[in-house]
Design an enzyme around this catalytic site. Structure first.
Site, PDB file in Angstrom:
ATOM      1  CB  THR A 168      -0.725   0.112   1.071  1.00  0.00           C
ATOM      2  OG1 THR A 168      -1.716  -0.974   0.910  1.00  0.00           O
ATOM      3  CG2 THR A 168      -1.645   1.580   1.590  1.00  0.00           C
ATOM      4  NE  ARG A 196     -10.674  -5.483   3.351  1.00  0.00           N
ATOM      5  CZ  ARG A 196      -9.880  -4.502   3.403  1.00  0.00           C
ATOM      6  NH1 ARG A 196      -8.951  -3.872   2.788  1.00  0.00           N
ATOM      7  NH2 ARG A 196      -8.493  -4.121   4.897  1.00  0.00           N
ATOM      8  CB  THR A 219       0.493   0.946   5.182  1.00  0.00           C
ATOM      9  OG1 THR A 219       0.299  -0.161   4.620  1.00  0.00           O
ATOM     10  CG2 THR A 219       0.902   1.883   6.129  1.00  0.00           C
TER      11      THR A 219
HETATM   12  N1  ASP Z   1      -5.016  -0.331   4.524  1.00  0.00           N
HETATM   13  C1  ASP Z   1      -4.662  -1.239   3.877  1.00  0.00           C
HETATM   14  C2  ASP Z   1      -6.303  -2.201   3.541  1.00  0.00           C
HETATM   15  O1  ASP Z   1      -6.620  -2.298   4.514  1.00  0.00           O
HETATM   16  C3  ASP Z   1      -4.051  -2.018   3.625  1.00  0.00           C
HETATM   17  C4  ASP Z   1      -2.189  -2.453   3.964  1.00  0.00           C
HETATM   18  O2  ASP Z   1      -1.984  -0.488   3.787  1.00  0.00           O
HETATM   19  O3  ASP Z   1      -1.745  -2.825   3.621  1.00  0.00           O
HETATM   20  O4  ASP Z   1      -7.446  -1.984   2.673  1.00  0.00           O
END
Ligand code: ASP
Length: 319
Positions: A168, A196, A219
């Site tokens: 991300t 989702r 993240t």
């Molecule tokens: N926060 C992001 C999500 O839940 C994923 C990530 O940051 O790796 O979609």
């Protein structure tokens, strides 16, 4: 108020496979350079975070745009958002299929409204009306994303040690006028259910910016991040005079203590101090500060608990 322009980017709080370490750090460095170039040319914090996140979306090493992870049904549903701290303007897109640069659609929504968050096919109605065209899914698809989905489906259960997916991306910036902005973009999580939505497109969760405090991009495990409202909480800490570094550390500590969640955050406070913190094994980062026309950069794969981005930048400047 006049400030030294500065920008920080992250490439996702997660365990990163060793084969990708170097490319992740190089990608963050290149994105920090893209954002800093905008700031050095007198551009706004909003333009700088878009340039940085766009560079990361175009890089297949990251879970955003090209290289995004695949959902359970084998397709892409991307989340992204942007916030302008000057007037608390926000734009986000959620579960948007087959979009190469969702941060640009989020930015168009922030600029043109009237809504703040659009999802699914409706996000494409807006995007088409503003000149965007869907990407060919083959353009976004990588062998790594296919392998991760195959492994996820074969295991039938989620391996908690492999979560969240690496990659991300996000950026926070302050411009010469002292305005802050943040943006975040993700493919979400491998094998996610259709529809989702994680923290990334939600104001106050994955992204938040307020000139009175600062800007943040979070993240990690979205289901946990949204339960603590991590983005808004971090900005409130900066409004209450915590430094970017304290706000980042306290916010990650709260995420872990209150939810057991794995994650990380980057912050840029209203004075232009930058910070990053994470409780994941890695969170690739890149940062740049412009002083007297000269930009100093740092980048890395992870920050040790006693490491501080401003100290790293200070040392790099002296080197
Ligand atoms: N926060 C992001 C999500 O839940 C994923 C990530 O940051 O790796 O979609």
């Amino acid at each position: 108020m006049a400030r030294e322009p500065a920008l920080v980017v992250h490439g996702g709080a997660a365990p990163w496979e060793p084969a990708y370490h170097e490319r992740a750090v190089a990608g963050c460095r290149a994105a920090a350079e893209a954002g800093a170039t905008v700031l050095a040319g007198g551009g706004s914090a909003v333009d700088a975070v878009v340039a940085a996140v766009r560079a990361l979306e175009d890089n297949p090493v990251f879970n955003a745009g090209v290289g995004a992870v695949l959902g359970a049904a084998g397709g892409f549903e991307l989340d992204a958002s942007i916030m302008d701290g000057k007037a608390l303007r926000f734009g986000g897109v959620a579960a948007m299929p087959d979009v190469r640069n969702p941060v640009e659609v989020a930015r168009a929504l922030m600029d043109h409204g009237p809504h703040a968050l659009l999802c699914g096919p409706g996000a494409w109605d807006f995007a088409r009306a503003h000149g965007f065209t869907p990407a060919d899914p083959a353009e976004l698809r990588t062998e790594r994303a296919e392998r991760r989905l195959a492994e996820f489906l074969a295991a039938r259960v989620d391996d908690p040690d492999a979560r969240p997916d690496p990659g991300t991306v996000g950026a926070c910036a302050i411009d010469a006028d002292g305005h802050v902005a943040a943006a975040t973009s993700t493919g979400g999580m491998t094998g996610k259910a259709p529809g989702r939505v994680g923290d990334t497109p939600l104001p106050g969760c994955g992204t938040y910016a307020d000139d009175r405090g600062g800007a943040v991009s979070a993240t990690g495990e979205g289901e946990a991040i949204m339960r603590v409202g991590m983005g808004k909480a971090a900005v409130m800490r900066m409004r209450l005079r915590h430094s970017a570094n304290d706000a980042a550390r306290l916010s990650v500590a709260e995420l872990g203590a209150d939810t057991g969640g794995i994650g990380g955050i980057i912050c840029c406070d209203r004075r232009g101090r930058l910070a990053a913190a994470h409780n994941s094994p890695h969170m690739p980062f890149g940062a740049g500060v412009i002083r007297s026309g000269r930009t100093t950069f740092v980048s890395g794969l992870a920050l040790a608990p006693d490491e501080n981005l401003m100290d790293l930048l200070e040392r790099a400047r002296g080197a």
